[in-house]
Design a protein around this motif. Structure first.
Motif, short mmCIF file in Angstrom:
data_model
loop_
_atom_site.label_atom_id
_atom_site.label_comp_id
_atom_site.label_asym_id
_atom_site.label_seq_id
_atom_site.Cartn_x
_atom_site.Cartn_y
_atom_site.Cartn_z
N GLY A 190 0.78 -1.24 0.00
CA GLY A 190 0.00 0.00 0.00
C GLY A 190 0.80 1.28 0.00
N CYS A 191 2.12 1.18 -0.02
CA CYS A 191 2.93 2.38 -0.08
C CYS A 191 3.09 2.81 -1.54
CB CYS A 191 4.29 2.15 0.58
SG CYS A 191 4.16 1.97 2.39
N LEU A 192 3.48 4.05 -1.73
CA LEU A 192 3.52 4.65 -3.07
C LEU A 192 4.94 4.93 -3.53
CD1 LEU A 192 0.71 7.32 -2.55
CD2 LEU A 192 0.48 4.98 -3.42
N ALA A 252 8.53 -7.89 3.39
CA ALA A 252 7.10 -7.58 3.40
C ALA A 252 6.67 -7.06 4.78
CB ALA A 252 6.29 -8.81 3.01
N ASN A 253 7.15 -7.69 5.84
CA ASN A 253 6.82 -7.24 7.19
C ASN A 253 7.36 -5.84 7.45
OD1 ASN A 253 5.46 -9.60 7.80
ND2 ASN A 253 7.25 -10.57 8.74
N ASN A 254 8.57 -5.56 6.98
CA ASN A 254 9.18 -4.24 7.14
C ASN A 254 8.32 -3.18 6.47
OD1 ASN A 254 10.94 -2.00 6.03
ND2 ASN A 254 12.42 -2.97 7.40
N PHE A 255 7.92 -3.44 5.23
CA PHE A 255 7.12 -2.47 4.48
C PHE A 255 5.72 -2.33 5.09
CE2 PHE A 255 9.60 -3.27 0.26
CZ PHE A 255 10.70 -2.62 0.78
N ARG A 280 3.88 1.13 6.63
CA ARG A 280 2.53 1.62 6.31
C ARG A 280 1.67 1.70 7.55
NH1 ARG A 280 -2.43 -0.41 2.58
NH2 ARG A 280 -3.74 1.36 3.13
N ALA A 281 1.72 0.69 8.40
CA ALA A 281 0.90 0.69 9.62
C ALA A 281 1.24 1.89 10.50
CB ALA A 281 1.07 -0.62 10.38
#
Length: 153
Positions: free
Chosen positions: A48-50, A77-80, A84-85
């Motif tokens: 979900g990041c841009l 994936a967890n880092n990204f 976002r969270a």
């Protein structure tokens, strides 16, 4: 077992799932690093990041890219996802990292729903006036609801 891993590394989605518990995202050739910028971008966007984010993979310093290369795809994936969270939790630095902008005052998420105070802040930041016909405080419920769920851009 070596055949399963070999087939997974060779691109077989079923064996990737059997060996690693996930199918490699598009542009990703292995579970372990190093990861191509294209692979990291696929994972970044899937969370979900841009691309406008200050920590988008194409914008990373070599040391930041190297740190991600030391992680497996699950950890990337967890880092990204954490970035976002934290951005959606109101962390302004993480908002800039993930979305490429600091959230305006009174706004605590990129995607919404946004509060009336957030919408009014944005209205004022762009230079519109309270007496404007589309001032958020004067909108109908339907008009306000259509704005509340837009992203901040």
């Amino acid at each position: 077992m070596e055949d399963v891993k070999s087939a997974a590394v060779g691109g077989n989605a079923d064996h990737q799932l059997n060996c690693y518990g996930l199918v490699f995202p598009e542009n990703c050739d292995s579970h372990s690093g190093p990861h191509s910028v294209e692979c990291l971008t696929t994972v970044w966007e899937s969370k979900g990041c841009l691309g406008e984010g200050t920590k988008a993979p194409v914008k990373l310093k070599p040391s930041e890219k190297q740190a991600l290369d030391s992680l497996n795809l699950d950890d990337v994936a967890n880092n990204f996802e954490t970035t976002r969270a934290e951005a959606d939790g109101g962390d302004k630095d993480k908002g800039a990292q993930c979305y490429g902008l600091a959230f305006p005052e009174n706004c605590d998420s990129y995607n919404g729903p946004h509060t009336i105070n957030c919408l009014i802040t944005i209205w004022e930041e762009v230079g519109c006036k309270v007496k404007g016909l589309k001032y958020p405080g004067d909108l109908t419920s339907a008009e306000l609801n259509s704005l509340k769920n837009l992203d901040l851009r």
